[in-house]
Design a protein around this motif. Structure first.
Motif, PDB file in Angstrom:
ATOM      1  N   VAL A  86      39.601  44.058  40.404  1.00 51.09           N
ATOM      2  CA  VAL A  86      38.993  45.342  40.058  1.00 51.09           C
ATOM      3  C   VAL A  86      39.666  46.405  40.920  1.00 51.09           C
ATOM      4  O   VAL A  86      39.496  46.401  42.137  1.00 51.09           O
ATOM      5  CB  VAL A  86      37.475  45.345  40.325  1.00 51.09           C
ATOM      6  CG1 VAL A  86      36.857  46.658  39.846  1.00 51.09           C
ATOM      7  CG2 VAL A  86      36.797  44.158  39.654  1.00 51.09           C
ATOM      8  N   ALA A  88      40.293  49.225  43.285  1.00 50.19           N
ATOM      9  CA  ALA A  88      39.303  49.844  44.176  1.00 50.19           C
ATOM     10  C   ALA A  88      38.866  51.237  43.716  1.00 50.19           C
ATOM     11  O   ALA A  88      37.673  51.549  43.762  1.00 50.19           O
ATOM     12  CB  ALA A  88      39.847  49.887  45.599  1.00 50.19           C
ATOM     13  N   GLN A  91      36.371  50.677  40.960  1.00 51.63           N
ATOM     14  CA  GLN A  91      35.107  50.149  41.483  1.00 51.63           C
ATOM     15  C   GLN A  91      34.297  51.248  42.157  1.00 51.63           C
ATOM     16  O   GLN A  91      33.103  51.416  41.897  1.00 51.63           O
ATOM     17  CB  GLN A  91      35.363  49.013  42.480  1.00 51.63           C
ATOM     18  CG  GLN A  91      34.072  48.509  43.137  1.00 51.63           C
ATOM     19  CD  GLN A  91      34.281  47.254  43.949  1.00 51.63           C
ATOM     20  OE1 GLN A  91      35.072  46.385  43.573  1.00 51.63           O
ATOM     21  NE2 GLN A  91      33.580  47.132  45.066  1.00 51.63           N
ATOM     22  N   ARG A  92      34.943  52.035  43.022  1.00 60.47           N
ATOM     23  CA  ARG A  92      34.225  53.040  43.800  1.00 60.47           C
ATOM     24  C   ARG A  92      33.808  54.234  42.946  1.00 60.47           C
ATOM     25  O   ARG A  92      32.692  54.750  43.079  1.00 60.47           O
ATOM     26  CB  ARG A  92      35.104  53.518  44.977  1.00 60.47           C
ATOM     27  CG  ARG A  92      34.506  54.648  45.809  1.00 60.47           C
ATOM     28  CD  ARG A  92      33.170  54.289  46.443  1.00 60.47           C
ATOM     29  NE  ARG A  92      33.263  53.156  47.333  1.00 60.47           N
ATOM     30  CZ  ARG A  92      33.488  53.262  48.640  1.00 60.47           C
ATOM     31  NH1 ARG A  92      33.658  54.444  49.192  1.00 60.47           N
ATOM     32  NH2 ARG A  92      33.534  52.178  49.395  1.00 60.47           N
ATOM     33  N   PHE A  95      32.260  52.071  38.691  1.00 60.17           N
ATOM     34  CA  PHE A  95      31.289  50.972  38.751  1.00 60.17           C
ATOM     35  C   PHE A  95      30.137  51.274  39.704  1.00 60.17           C
ATOM     36  O   PHE A  95      28.980  50.953  39.414  1.00 60.17           O
ATOM     37  CB  PHE A  95      32.029  49.701  39.176  1.00 60.17           C
ATOM     38  CG  PHE A  95      31.197  48.444  39.133  1.00 60.17           C
ATOM     39  CD1 PHE A  95      30.614  48.027  37.948  1.00 60.17           C
ATOM     40  CD2 PHE A  95      31.032  47.656  40.263  1.00 60.17           C
ATOM     41  CE1 PHE A  95      29.866  46.850  37.898  1.00 60.17           C
ATOM     42  CE2 PHE A  95      30.286  46.488  40.224  1.00 60.17           C
ATOM     43  CZ  PHE A  95      29.708  46.079  39.039  1.00 60.17           C
ATOM     44  N   GLU A  96      30.421  51.910  40.825  1.00 59.66           N
ATOM     45  CA  GLU A  96      29.399  52.177  41.841  1.00 59.66           C
ATOM     46  C   GLU A  96      28.929  53.631  41.834  1.00 59.66           C
ATOM     47  O   GLU A  96      28.248  54.068  42.759  1.00 59.66           O
ATOM     48  CB  GLU A  96      29.956  51.826  43.231  1.00 59.66           C
ATOM     49  CG  GLU A  96      30.303  50.348  43.375  1.00 59.66           C
ATOM     50  CD  GLU A  96      31.002  50.025  44.698  1.00 59.66           C
ATOM     51  OE1 GLU A  96      31.433  50.992  45.383  1.00 59.66           O
ATOM     52  OE2 GLU A  96      31.119  48.836  45.031  1.00 59.66           O
ATOM     53  N   VAL A 271      37.145  43.734  35.165  1.00 60.64           N
ATOM     54  CA  VAL A 271      35.684  43.620  35.169  1.00 60.64           C
ATOM     55  C   VAL A 271      35.313  42.259  35.752  1.00 60.64           C
ATOM     56  O   VAL A 271      35.796  41.237  35.264  1.00 60.64           O
ATOM     57  CB  VAL A 271      35.107  43.774  33.746  1.00 60.64           C
ATOM     58  CG1 VAL A 271      33.594  43.635  33.765  1.00 60.64           C
ATOM     59  CG2 VAL A 271      35.517  45.122  33.153  1.00 60.64           C
ATOM     60  N   PRO A 272      34.473  42.209  36.775  1.00 57.96           N
ATOM     61  CA  PRO A 272      34.147  40.926  37.416  1.00 57.96           C
ATOM     62  C   PRO A 272      33.520  39.935  36.446  1.00 57.96           C
ATOM     63  O   PRO A 272      32.842  40.322  35.487  1.00 57.96           O
ATOM     64  CB  PRO A 272      33.140  41.317  38.512  1.00 57.96           C
ATOM     65  CG  PRO A 272      33.313  42.780  38.725  1.00 57.96           C
ATOM     66  CD  PRO A 272      33.766  43.335  37.414  1.00 57.96           C
ATOM     67  N   MET A 340      35.452  50.917  32.302  1.00 55.74           N
ATOM     68  CA  MET A 340      36.243  50.274  33.356  1.00 55.74           C
ATOM     69  C   MET A 340      37.505  49.643  32.790  1.00 55.74           C
ATOM     70  O   MET A 340      38.597  49.799  33.351  1.00 55.74           O
ATOM     71  CB  MET A 340      35.400  49.211  34.063  1.00 55.74           C
ATOM     72  CG  MET A 340      34.271  49.772  34.924  1.00 55.74           C
ATOM     73  SD  MET A 340      33.274  48.467  35.675  1.00 55.74           S
ATOM     74  CE  MET A 340      34.470  47.707  36.794  1.00 55.74           C
ATOM     75  N   TYR A 344      41.314  50.679  33.493  1.00 58.72           N
ATOM     76  CA  TYR A 344      42.266  49.686  33.999  1.00 58.72           C
ATOM     77  C   TYR A 344      43.602  49.856  33.272  1.00 58.72           C
ATOM     78  O   TYR A 344      44.682  49.837  33.890  1.00 58.72           O
ATOM     79  CB  TYR A 344      41.680  48.302  33.768  1.00 58.72           C
ATOM     80  CG  TYR A 344      42.512  47.118  34.217  1.00 58.72           C
ATOM     81  CD1 TYR A 344      42.331  46.557  35.483  1.00 58.72           C
ATOM     82  CD2 TYR A 344      43.433  46.517  33.364  1.00 58.72           C
ATOM     83  CE1 TYR A 344      43.051  45.431  35.883  1.00 58.72           C
ATOM     84  CE2 TYR A 344      44.162  45.408  33.752  1.00 58.72           C
ATOM     85  CZ  TYR A 344      43.966  44.871  35.005  1.00 58.72           C
ATOM     86  OH  TYR A 344      44.681  43.759  35.409  1.00 58.72           O
ATOM     87  N   SER A 518      28.231  44.532  43.743  1.00 58.56           N
ATOM     88  CA  SER A 518      29.582  44.625  44.304  1.00 58.56           C
ATOM     89  C   SER A 518      29.898  43.487  45.262  1.00 58.56           C
ATOM     90  O   SER A 518      31.010  43.414  45.785  1.00 58.56           O
ATOM     91  CB  SER A 518      29.760  45.965  45.029  1.00 58.56           C
ATOM     92  OG  SER A 518      29.717  47.031  44.110  1.00 58.56           O
ATOM     93  N   ASN A 523      29.492  38.527  42.141  1.00 62.24           N
ATOM     94  CA  ASN A 523      30.243  38.962  40.949  1.00 62.24           C
ATOM     95  C   ASN A 523      31.478  38.121  40.641  1.00 62.24           C
ATOM     96  O   ASN A 523      32.175  38.392  39.665  1.00 62.24           O
ATOM     97  CB  ASN A 523      30.602  40.452  41.033  1.00 62.24           C
ATOM     98  CG  ASN A 523      31.607  40.796  42.109  1.00 62.24           C
ATOM     99  OD1 ASN A 523      32.415  39.969  42.522  1.00 62.24           O
ATOM    100  ND2 ASN A 523      31.562  42.037  42.573  1.00 62.24           N
TER     101      ASN A 523
END
Length: 949
Positions: A86, A88, A91-92, A95-96, A271-272, A340, A344, A518, A523
């Motif tokens: 993923v 970073a 993700q930051r 996703f978060e 994606v995890p 996501m 990517y 996370s 995950n």
């Protein structure tokens, strides 16, 4: 006051606000309000039997300790799920980021342009990699996407005169096992006969309308299907492909081979695995099938100034419109995960994807060549990322697990090994060492990846993809971070203001619930990993099932359904299996009130049921006498009733126990739609009202974020008679003793986001959950009291109370030339997302504030709608140039040199004082929906492509 109580942070109104709110409503206490709202005969007599509530700090420690019981092995299992990196910044920043995960489905396009662009990127990625003409904005997982492909081909077969009455569908034996199970589930009720076999010996009989192939096959074999597709076409058999998205960066696309539909999952695009989900599936097809295509499509249109604007296209395909005539009940998508995956592709670009695909393939070839030197022979004649080797599976498994490595063991002497983006030279050497030990041979190491290929020369990709600028300009972290932020600024989410959508429960998604997602030990688990490696997951999921059993009053739960609509289908299929088990398979009549949720008739049709619609009274309640008449008329064939409680009209109907008894007395079961469960928890439950099964929207009542349209989780809870029929999985056995086949691909569906609901319930506890329900009712009735005198309230209970939501009747405003859509657009200028528009009654607004909104936010929203009501009064039927008709107003409008409107710039942009403190600017003016449907473009096409001729 306990300041460490989670409920204190989750519930909006403060203790000091209550007296003002109660006085406005006209009651002395919350207890009185609930008494006047909820029928006394369905009230729970005792509190929920749940563990004491944890504080946020206690839960953080608890979930970390529980996570340590999960063992994160190196995973080479494959079967549609792969370790991935993923990025970073994704993700930051996505996703978060609550700016992305708290947004709602982009029905209000003018304040969702950022998310719409991100989804358009996803669609473009899918279209270009698959070689197809049109793609939707994601489906739930690969297995259900394959089932939707089968349903589409079954639907369009009637266009071929020779295929009108055909019902056979060929399934390649190379298909993923979980996909086959879902195809079995979905085919039987609608009369499709599956024929599983070898594509090389398929006879292309006239009895077949379609076929599905796996590309590459489940254990890695890459086949050239060109000849198969050509021969199928000669026989008017349409072919679907289930394809690995990463392999398409290296292999000839299915579209170039003549595919009619291509499906798959984008999980390996950053994606995890998350023990099975959530992941965005993809669905791509030909333009000629666009009106039969399931799910949502994002299209390019223009706004009233002719500027490019995105919106959801071809809405008339959707199940809310077509109801029992729909071929799909798809409601929730997997938008956050699609965003996501699309990002990517933006971040890596075409060259990056080719590099990743090349590295994965080189890893597989390098390992195969090394194992061959050990005498472990690879049997696939061609492969991309998965090799199939011959060895003693029992010996290898023992050594592999000792080294924390998982392969997939096909049989006693066959092992499948799938390589992935995270595979390193060290990992390959570890695999070599494991097999060397199993063989009792001396190991050796490799130092670099081979340059040789095991892809057939005829299938090496030569066509270009992702040539648009967006996929070639954002490859540094600074660039991708700023691009994501640029899109985020165009979207209104819960981190800006309340989203008061009736029937959608847009409540707080607390940070403490989200943080575990996370954590790698949550995950990074493969859904088919041995269960002893997922002890933390199994403990958490079983506990969540127990919590939901307590809340609903039922005996069993399955978490497998990936959306509320899937939960509906699962519940109806369990009912169907129950009747079949009693030799009453003829019971296929489903009674559905005309006020029911829009997906209900579509779900029932998919379950092979005959839908009979029952009437509602002028007060908006189920017409009990009409229901009685129809239940008795169909008593010999009655399967079930689908009922939403409290009703979609926002009322606790006092006749509910009479209604459920009526169904039971005539041989049927009761399915309760859990869309409005937020008004029940801790006060009543589905078992008490007499239901046999319900689904729960964990992405509504139980705090999983909407994510811009998904992820969703729609588990079903059932009474003892239906427990035996809960769904299973072909690889990891779950479900009941007489389990129906799979509803979704993973045994526990979207297991990763179940952590959120587990956290919500665990930190709220019985008292907190009941208080949340009471405050949801309090907030709704406070808003209702404030609106009275300004807007007619369409339906109320016997004491004049709303449940957790209310419907404002806006139909009379047509006399002033104002439609309900004008109100929705004007609310954007006030900084708010519109409530639910024209559902369940055309020309209305359905408002649900939830318990999470505080008094100040409730008042801001009420002030906005009351201000708009005054603006409506000032308008006239022949006035088409007013502040409502021109809404929303963009920054570009307000900053032009000319201003040709009969009201001030201040009136347009800042109608109330509070707005100036935190102004949200819509990025486009009102979008032209009809133009977008006439000129359907659903990819990143150049501007010339969407200019109307």
């Amino acid at each position: 006051m306990r300041t460490d109580a989670f409920a204190l942070r989750h519930i909006g109104p403060r203790e000091t606000d209550l007296q003002h709110m109660l006085k406005t409503i006209g009651v002395e206490s919350i207890e009185q309000l609930v008494y006047e709202t909820l029928p006394d005969d369905i009230r729970l007599k005792a509190p929920l039997n749940l563990d004491p509530a944890m504080t946020e700090y206690e839960f953080a420690n608890h979930i970390q300790e529980l996570g340590k019981k999960n063992k994160v092995f190196k995973s080479y299992i494959g079967l549609g799920y792969h370790p991935t990196i993923v990025p970073a910044p994704i993700q930051r920043n996505i996703f978060e980021n609550p700016g992305w995960y708290t947004a709602y489905t982009p029905y209000q396009a003018e304040i969702a342009q950022g998310r719409l662009e991100a989804i358009l990127n996803f669609q473009t990625t899918v279209i270009e990699l698959t070689g197809m003409e049109i793609a939707n904005a994601s489906l739930l997982d690969e297995g259900t996407a394959a089932a939707e492909a089968m349903a589409l081909l079954f639907d369009v077969r009637t266009r071929d005169q020779k295929k009108n009455n055909t019902n056979k569908f060929f399934v390649s034996e190379e298909i993923l096992p979980q996909t086959l199970s879902i195809l079995q589930t979905r085919s039987t009720p609608i009369g499709i006969e599956l024929v599983v076999g070898n594509h090389e010996t398929f006879d292309f009989s006239n009895e077949f309308f379609g076929a599905i192939l796996q590309y590459p096959g489940k254990y890695g074999q890459v086949n050239d299907y060109s000849a198969f597709v050509a021969k199928a076409k000669e026989n008017e058999i349409k072919v679907a492909f289930a394809a690995d998205i990463l392999s398409l960066a290296a292999l000839t696309s299915p579209g170039e081979m003549g595919a009619a539909v291509v499906v798959g999952t984008t999980q390996r695009f950053g994606v995890p695995m998350g023990y099975g989900g959530p992941h965005a599936a993809f669905f791509a097809t030909k333009d000629e099938y666009k009106r039969s295509m399931p799910g949502r499509i994002i299209g390019v249109s223009i706004d009233v100034n002719g500027n490019r604007a995105l919106r959801m296209a071809l809405g008339t395909r959707e199940q809310h419109i077509k109801r029992e005539k729909a071929t799909s009940n798809i409601c929730t998508a997997q938008v956050l995960l699609a965003v996501m995956a699309g990002m990517y592709a933006v971040y890596h670009g075409p060259k990056g994807l080719q590099y990743i695909a090349g590295k994965v393939h080189a890893s597989a070839v390098t390992a195969a060549e090394a194992l061959n030197k050990l005498g472990v022979y690879q049997t696939n004649t061609a492969y991309f990322d998965t090799i199939l080797v011959k060895a003693d599976a029992q010996k290898v498994k023992a050594i592999a697990e000792k080294n924390e490595v998982n392969f997939f063991y096909v049989d006693a002497d066959t092992i499948s090994i799938s390589f992935n983006e995270t595979t390193s030279i060290a990992d390959i050497n570890q695999i070599i060492a494991i097999f060397a030990e199993a063989l009792g041979k001396e190991s050796f190491t490799v130092s670099e990846l081979t340059a040789s290929s095991q892809l057939p020369a005829s299938l090496e990709r030569t066509s270009s993809f992702l040539t648009h600028d967006v996929f070639n300009n954002h490859h540094s972290e600074s660039q991708i971070m700023r691009y994501i932020k640029k899109l985020e600024r165009k979207d209104l989410s819960l981190n800006h203001s309340m989203i008061s959508l009736g029937s959608c429960t847009m409540k707080l998604n607390a940070a403490s619930e989200m943080l575990p997602l996370s954590m790698p030990n949550w995950n990074s688990i493969h859904p088919f990993a041995p269960v002893e490696q997922a002890e933390g997951y199994i403990t958490m999921l079983k506990k969540l099932e127990e919590q939901l059993n307590v809340i609903t009053g039922f005996a069993g739960t399955t978490l497998q359904p990936n959306s509320g609509a899937q939960g509906e289908y699962a519940g109806l299929m369990a009912i169907r299996a129950y009747h079949l088990s009693r030799n009453e398979g003829h019971r296929n009549v489903c009674l559905i009130p005309s006020s029911a949720h829009g997906t209900n008739p579509a779900s029932a049709a998919m379950a092979g049921m005959k839908i009979i619609v029952t009437k509602t009274t002028p007060e908006g309640n189920i017409d009990v006498e009409d229901l009685r008449e129809k239940a008795i008329e169909h008593k010999d064939d009655l399967s079930c009733l689908m009922v939403t409680y409290p009703s979609t009209h926002g009322v606790f109907e006092s006749s509910i126990i009479e209604i459920t008894k009526l169904i039971h007395d005539n041989g049927g079961l009761v399915y309760m739609d859990g869309a409005n469960m937020n008004a029940q928890v801790g006060l009543t439950n589905p078992a008490t009202i007499g239901a046999d099964v319900c689904h729960l929207n964990l992405h509504k009542t139980f705090a999983i974020p909407h994510g811009g349209g998904g992820p969703g989780v729609g588990p079903i809870c059932v009474n003892e008679k239906l427990v035996p029929f809960l769904p299973t999985n072909p690889i990891l056995k779950v479900g009941g003793e007489q389990a129906i086949t799979a509803i979704s691909s993973a045994p526990y569906g979207s297991a990763l986001v179940c952590l959120i609901s587990y956290g919500y319930i665990t930190m709220m506890g019985a008292e907190g959950l009941k208080s949340a329900t009471e405050h949801a009712i309090l907030n709704a009735n406070y808003m209702k009291a404030r609106f009275e005198g300004h807007y007619p309230i369409l339906y109320t209970g016997e004491c004049g109370r709303a449940a957790h939501e209310m419907i404002l009747d806006c139909r009379s405003f047509k006399e002033n030339g104002i439609e309900v859509g004008d109100i929705a657009k004007r609310l954007m200028d006030y900084g708010f997302h519109a409530p639910t528009v024209s559902f369940p009654v055309a020309g209305t607004l359905m408002i649900e504030p939830t318990e999470s909104e505080d008094l100040a936010e409730l008042d801001r929203f009420c002030d906005a709608l009351i201000s708009i009501r005054k603006e409506i009064e000032a308008s006239t039927a022949d006035d088409k140039n007013n502040v409502l008709k021109n809404a929303p107003h963009t920054l570009a409008m307000l900053t032009t040199d000319s201003w040709d409107f009969p009201y001030t710039r201040e009136k347009a942009a800042y109608p109330l004082e509070y707005i100036a403190e935190n102004k949200f600017w819509p990025s486009v003016r009102r979008v032209d929906d009809a133009y977008g449907d006439r000129n359907l473009i659903c990819s990143c096409a150049p501007i010339e492509a969407y200019m109307e001729n």
